[in-house]
Write a protein that holds these residues in place. Structure first.
Motif, mmCIF file in Angstrom:
data_model
loop_
_atom_site.group_PDB
_atom_site.id
_atom_site.type_symbol
_atom_site.label_atom_id
_atom_site.label_comp_id
_atom_site.label_asym_id
_atom_site.label_seq_id
_atom_site.Cartn_x
_atom_site.Cartn_y
_atom_site.Cartn_z
ATOM 1 N N TYR A 511 0.776 -1.237 0.000
ATOM 2 C CA TYR A 511 0.000 0.000 0.000
ATOM 3 C C TYR A 511 0.813 1.297 0.000
ATOM 4 C CZ TYR A 511 -3.668 -3.309 1.199
ATOM 5 O OH TYR A 511 -4.523 -4.368 1.195
ATOM 6 N N LEU A 512 2.067 1.264 0.438
ATOM 7 C CA LEU A 512 2.859 2.493 0.499
ATOM 8 C C LEU A 512 3.938 2.444 -0.580
ATOM 9 C CD1 LEU A 512 3.184 2.905 4.379
ATOM 10 C CD2 LEU A 512 1.411 3.793 2.852
ATOM 11 N N LYS A 513 3.538 2.739 -1.808
ATOM 12 C CA LYS A 513 4.404 2.536 -2.961
ATOM 13 C C LYS A 513 5.634 3.447 -2.982
ATOM 14 C CE LYS A 513 1.425 -0.391 -4.638
ATOM 15 N NZ LYS A 513 0.580 -0.006 -5.762
ATOM 16 N N ARG A 514 5.579 4.566 -2.260
ATOM 17 C CA ARG A 514 6.691 5.509 -2.295
ATOM 18 C C ARG A 514 7.810 5.149 -1.307
ATOM 19 N NH1 ARG A 514 5.897 9.883 -5.298
ATOM 20 N NH2 ARG A 514 3.789 10.322 -6.044
ATOM 21 N N ILE A 515 7.599 4.125 -0.501
ATOM 22 C CA ILE A 515 8.622 3.706 0.456
ATOM 23 C C ILE A 515 9.456 2.588 -0.148
ATOM 24 C CG2 ILE A 515 9.037 2.658 2.715
ATOM 25 C CD1 ILE A 515 6.607 4.086 3.763
ATOM 26 N N GLY A 516 10.777 2.749 -0.104
ATOM 27 C CA GLY A 516 11.681 1.791 -0.720
ATOM 28 C C GLY A 516 12.267 0.796 0.252
ATOM 29 N N GLY A 517 13.157 -0.040 -0.256
ATOM 30 C CA GLY A 517 13.709 -1.145 0.501
ATOM 31 C C GLY A 517 14.546 -0.732 1.694
ATOM 32 N N LYS A 518 15.413 0.296 1.527
ATOM 33 C CA LYS A 518 16.284 0.704 2.624
ATOM 34 C C LYS A 518 15.461 1.198 3.817
ATOM 35 C CE LYS A 518 20.017 2.862 1.527
ATOM 36 N NZ LYS A 518 20.982 3.927 1.098
ATOM 37 N N ALA A 519 14.421 1.979 3.550
ATOM 38 C CA ALA A 519 13.598 2.532 4.630
ATOM 39 C C ALA A 519 12.849 1.432 5.375
ATOM 40 C CB ALA A 519 12.608 3.552 4.058
ATOM 41 N N VAL A 520 12.241 0.512 4.639
ATOM 42 C CA VAL A 520 11.463 -0.539 5.303
ATOM 43 C C VAL A 520 12.384 -1.522 6.019
ATOM 44 C CG1 VAL A 520 11.321 -2.236 3.413
ATOM 45 C CG2 VAL A 520 9.430 -2.013 5.027
ATOM 46 N N PHE A 521 13.578 -1.748 5.488
ATOM 47 C CA PHE A 521 14.536 -2.658 6.126
ATOM 48 C C PHE A 521 14.918 -2.143 7.506
ATOM 49 C CE2 PHE A 521 18.956 -3.819 7.040
ATOM 50 C CZ PHE A 521 18.887 -5.205 6.957
ATOM 51 N N TRP A 522 15.362 -0.889 7.577
ATOM 52 C CA TRP A 522 15.766 -0.335 8.864
ATOM 53 C C TRP A 522 14.558 -0.082 9.774
ATOM 54 C CZ3 TRP A 522 20.341 -1.073 10.490
ATOM 55 C CH2 TRP A 522 21.400 -1.159 9.576
ATOM 56 N N GLY A 523 13.418 0.245 9.175
ATOM 57 C CA GLY A 523 12.193 0.391 9.968
ATOM 58 C C GLY A 523 11.817 -0.902 10.661
ATOM 59 N N ALA A 524 11.985 -2.023 9.957
ATOM 60 C CA ALA A 524 11.652 -3.323 10.526
ATOM 61 C C ALA A 524 12.612 -3.706 11.648
ATOM 62 C CB ALA A 524 11.664 -4.390 9.430
ATOM 63 N N ILE A 525 13.896 -3.447 11.454
ATOM 64 C CA ILE A 525 14.882 -3.780 12.492
ATOM 65 C C ILE A 525 14.630 -2.967 13.763
ATOM 66 C CG2 ILE A 525 17.323 -3.576 13.113
ATOM 67 C CD1 ILE A 525 18.034 -4.444 10.302
ATOM 68 N N ILE A 526 14.423 -1.655 13.609
ATOM 69 C CA ILE A 526 14.145 -0.796 14.768
ATOM 70 C C ILE A 526 12.868 -1.253 15.478
ATOM 71 C CG2 ILE A 526 13.561 1.546 15.495
ATOM 72 C CD1 ILE A 526 15.320 2.528 13.130
ATOM 73 N N THR A 527 11.846 -1.574 14.681
ATOM 74 C CA THR A 527 10.575 -2.018 15.249
ATOM 75 C C THR A 527 10.744 -3.292 16.059
ATOM 76 O OG1 THR A 527 9.236 -1.007 13.508
ATOM 77 C CG2 THR A 527 8.280 -2.884 14.679
ATOM 78 N N GLU A 528 11.465 -4.256 15.526
ATOM 79 C CA GLU A 528 11.641 -5.535 16.226
ATOM 80 C C GLU A 528 12.320 -5.326 17.579
ATOM 81 O OE1 GLU A 528 10.762 -9.159 17.028
ATOM 82 O OE2 GLU A 528 10.186 -8.271 15.108
ATOM 83 N N ILE A 529 13.297 -4.458 17.620
ATOM 84 C CA ILE A 529 13.973 -4.156 18.884
ATOM 85 C C ILE A 529 12.986 -3.544 19.881
ATOM 86 C CG2 ILE A 529 15.737 -2.710 19.971
ATOM 87 C CD1 ILE A 529 17.357 -2.982 17.342
ATOM 88 N N ILE A 530 12.158 -2.608 19.404
ATOM 89 C CA ILE A 530 11.178 -1.947 20.278
ATOM 90 C C ILE A 530 10.147 -2.944 20.792
ATOM 91 C CG2 ILE A 530 9.314 -0.247 20.352
ATOM 92 C CD1 ILE A 530 10.909 1.433 18.345
ATOM 93 N N VAL A 531 9.640 -3.822 19.904
ATOM 94 C CA VAL A 531 8.624 -4.804 20.293
ATOM 95 C C VAL A 531 9.161 -5.731 21.385
ATOM 96 C CG1 VAL A 531 7.373 -6.849 19.495
ATOM 97 C CG2 VAL A 531 7.328 -4.754 18.137
ATOM 98 N N ILE A 532 10.379 -6.221 21.210
ATOM 99 C CA ILE A 532 10.973 -7.108 22.218
ATOM 100 C C ILE A 532 11.169 -6.362 23.540
ATOM 101 C CG2 ILE A 532 13.055 -8.416 22.820
ATOM 102 C CD1 ILE A 532 13.306 -9.128 19.842
ATOM 103 N N TRP A 533 11.563 -5.096 23.467
ATOM 104 C CA TRP A 533 11.735 -4.290 24.680
ATOM 105 C C TRP A 533 10.402 -4.108 25.399
ATOM 106 C CZ3 TRP A 533 9.975 0.889 25.564
ATOM 107 C CH2 TRP A 533 10.430 1.439 26.766
#
Length: 578
Positions: A511-533
């Motif tokens: 759904y968010l066509k303007r977001i590329g691979g680098k942004a979603v990659f680092w977004g996912a890593i940061i998110t996973e750390i936050i979720v576990i915390w």
């Protein structure tokens, strides 16, 4: 168990597994091994999806969950039907159009290789750990019945699974699951019928339901809303966490978890996949309701008959052979006395319900709840002694309640059938998990990055070796599962730590066509750390982690994209929109 039970158990297991292997003759290709050459009908898809989701944990732990906490766990599934509709509209057409083996192949076309690899690895971690828990569940049975060491039992259980999963691939898993579910449904129906049948003659099924309701065991729906109360957010099961958190969990599980995606990718076409998922949405909630209802009825059964102070007899035997034997026996006598009082007052409550004597009903209900509180106190003191006798004692017996009832009360032959039911449920879900772990490893990592441009036969053989390897890893994980408490809760907590992040990646892709691979990659890593915390500090129920993880990926990826030039609009936008 009797000789009759062993005969029923062994014959049932051999017939079902033999049939699955017989039906699994397929060409030695990845298409045949992982997708069954796209030959499955919607009915087989439905049974395979249900068989993968409804593991031994469901049938072993869910009745115990209802026994201890009532039926509110069913709210966990309330978001599932809506998730099935979203999947049918959004996910399935894309997967079938691209003819993918795994869900994660799509992510490389939309983003890049590192994002595909990240999602694959997140899936592999959580699914491998969950599979270990699923192996431990039926191992409890053999360990308890035969007095075997739980570690050796895990090796036996996992070993049999590895053999038939490595040999047959997806087709063996699917056809075996069909037979497994038939046995499972027959077994659960008979167990529920016999619980009611063994109640005192003057207590009917309706009476049992009324008693269960008065004791708080039919608490199906909890509608309270208090967003300012921290305890409300930590409440594991209410209608809001079920509808919202359960929706996101189901959307991620069925839409991005290869153990489920791999089931409906075997369908003949898009229509068959959709039918299988939609039917799953219709039958899953009633099925889980009935399984939990059996647990509530078992609770009523033990209001009339003697319940042990602790249901894991293996741990009880250890404390009875220790210096705390006398103290523990005193607690057992106290528990037996309370059981006699509970039986007397429950009989009076059933009679008052027949007379519709509301004043007497209220008085007896209050008395029974007080006795239940005293029984819990005795039980807590017994657990303290168990810990003193053995620091490594497993002090959560939720997973043993239904098993104890089956072994101690059901007739010969039927015990063997019920044990076979739990084995088959375990094997169906574990086999599907091993198959999905192998497919993701081979397609998304081995073939794509590690060993390229080899023959189809080479990758087919590699798939079997990876199935074997993941089986060994799951067995190793099972060795530590005894410390996780309620298994049905543990496996869902584990999934919630990862599913929100994975789902967020896919929603960005869709759904968010303007977001590329680098942004979603680092977004996912940061998110996973936050979720576990968030999970570690324990401020919110685990179901909400799915919602938090999903939205954090969307928000963080969008924010990162604002500061980088990369903008990937690929994945053949016309193909997505089509």
């Amino acid at each position: 168990m009797s000789i009759t039970d062993w005969i029923v158990l062994v014959l049932t297991l051999l017939v079902v597994i033999g049939y699955g292997l017989y039906k699994s003759k397929s060409e030695k290709t990845l298409e045949g091994y992982f997708k069954s050459s796209n030959s499955m009908s919607w009915l087989l898809i439905l049974l395979s999806i249900m068989g993968t989701q409804a593991s031994a944990i469901t049938f072993l732990s869910a009745p115990g969950q209802a026994y201890t906490d009532g039926m509110r766990f069913v709210q966990y599934y309330f978001g599932l039907p809506l998730a099935m509709v979203v999947l049918c509209v959004t996910f399935i057409p894309i997967y079938h159009k691209l003819k993918v083996f795994t869900a994660y192949e799509y992510l490389e076309q939309r983003f890049d290789l590192k994002t595909r690899s990240l999602a694959s690895i997140l899936f592999l971690v959580q699914r491998a750990l969950s599979t270990g828990i699923s192996i431990y569940a039926p191992s409890i049975i053999l360990s308890s019945l035969l007095g075997w060491n739980i570690y050796y039992t895990n090796l036996v259980m996992g070993g049999f699974l590895i053999i038939y999963t490595v040999t047959g691939g997806t087709r063996a898993v699917t056809y075996t699951q069909m037979q497994q579910l038939i046995v499972v449904f027959i077994g659960m129906f008979l167990a529920g019928y016999l619980v009611v049948h063994m109640l005192p003659k003057n207590v009917s099924f309706t009476d049992a339901l009324h008693v269960a309701g008065k004791m708080g065991k039919l608490n199906v729906i909890e509608t309270k809303i208090d967003v300012m109360d921290s305890e409300w957010w930590k409440d594991k099961y209410n209608i809001w966490s079920g509808l919202i958190g359960g929706f996101f969990l189901a959307l991620s599980y069925f839409g991005t978890d290869q153990s489920q995606v791999g089931r409906y990718l075997t369908a003949k076409n898009t229509r068959e996949s959709r039918m299988g998922l939609l039917m799953n949405g219709l039958v899953k909630v009633p099925m889980q309701f009935l399984i939990l209802l059996v647990g509530s009825l078992v609770f009523v059964f033990y209001l009339f008959f003697q319940a042990p102070v602790f249901f894991n007899q293996k741990e009880v035997d250890k404390v009875l052979h220790s210096e705390y034997k006398h103290d523990f026996q005193c607690l057992q006598y106290k528990n037996d006395s309370l059981n006699m009082l509970r039986k007397e007052q429950t009989t009076q409550l059933a009679a008052a319900l027949h007379r519709e004597d509301q004043k007497q009903i209220k008085t007896l209900q209050s008395g029974l709840l007080q006795l239940e509180s005293e029984t819990k106190t005795v039980r807590e003191n017994a657990i303290i002694l168990m810990k003193k006798a053995n620091r490594a004692a497993d002090t959560n017996d939720t997973n043993y309640i239904f098993l104890y009832f089956v072994v101690e009360n059901l007739p010969k032959g039927l015990i063997g059938l019920l044990i076979a039911m739990i084995f088959l449920a375990a094997w169906g879900s574990i086999a599907a998990a091993l198959n999905s772990l192998a497919s993701t490893t081979v397609i998304d990592l081995y073939k794509r990055m590690w060993v390229k441009d080899q023959s189809e036969l080479h990758y087919y053989k590699a798939s079997r070796w990876f199935t074997f390897g993941w089986g060994l890893f799951a067995i190793a994980t099972a060795m530590f599962a005894s410390k996780l408490g309620s298994l049905i809760e543990a496996v869902n907590v584990l999934g919630s730590l990862f599913y929100g992040t994975i789902l967020g990646i896919f929603l960005v892709a869709f759904y968010l066509k303007r977001i590329g691979g680098k942004a979603v990659f680092w977004g996912a890593i940061i998110t996973e750390i936050i979720v576990i915390w968030i999970y570690v500090i324990d401020v919110i129920s685990f179901l909400w982690l799915n919602v938090i993880g999903c939205f954090l990926v969307l928000i963080i990826a969008w924010f990162i994209q604002l500061f980088i030039r990369e903008k990937k609009l690929s994945f053949r936008d016309s193909r997505v929109s089509g």
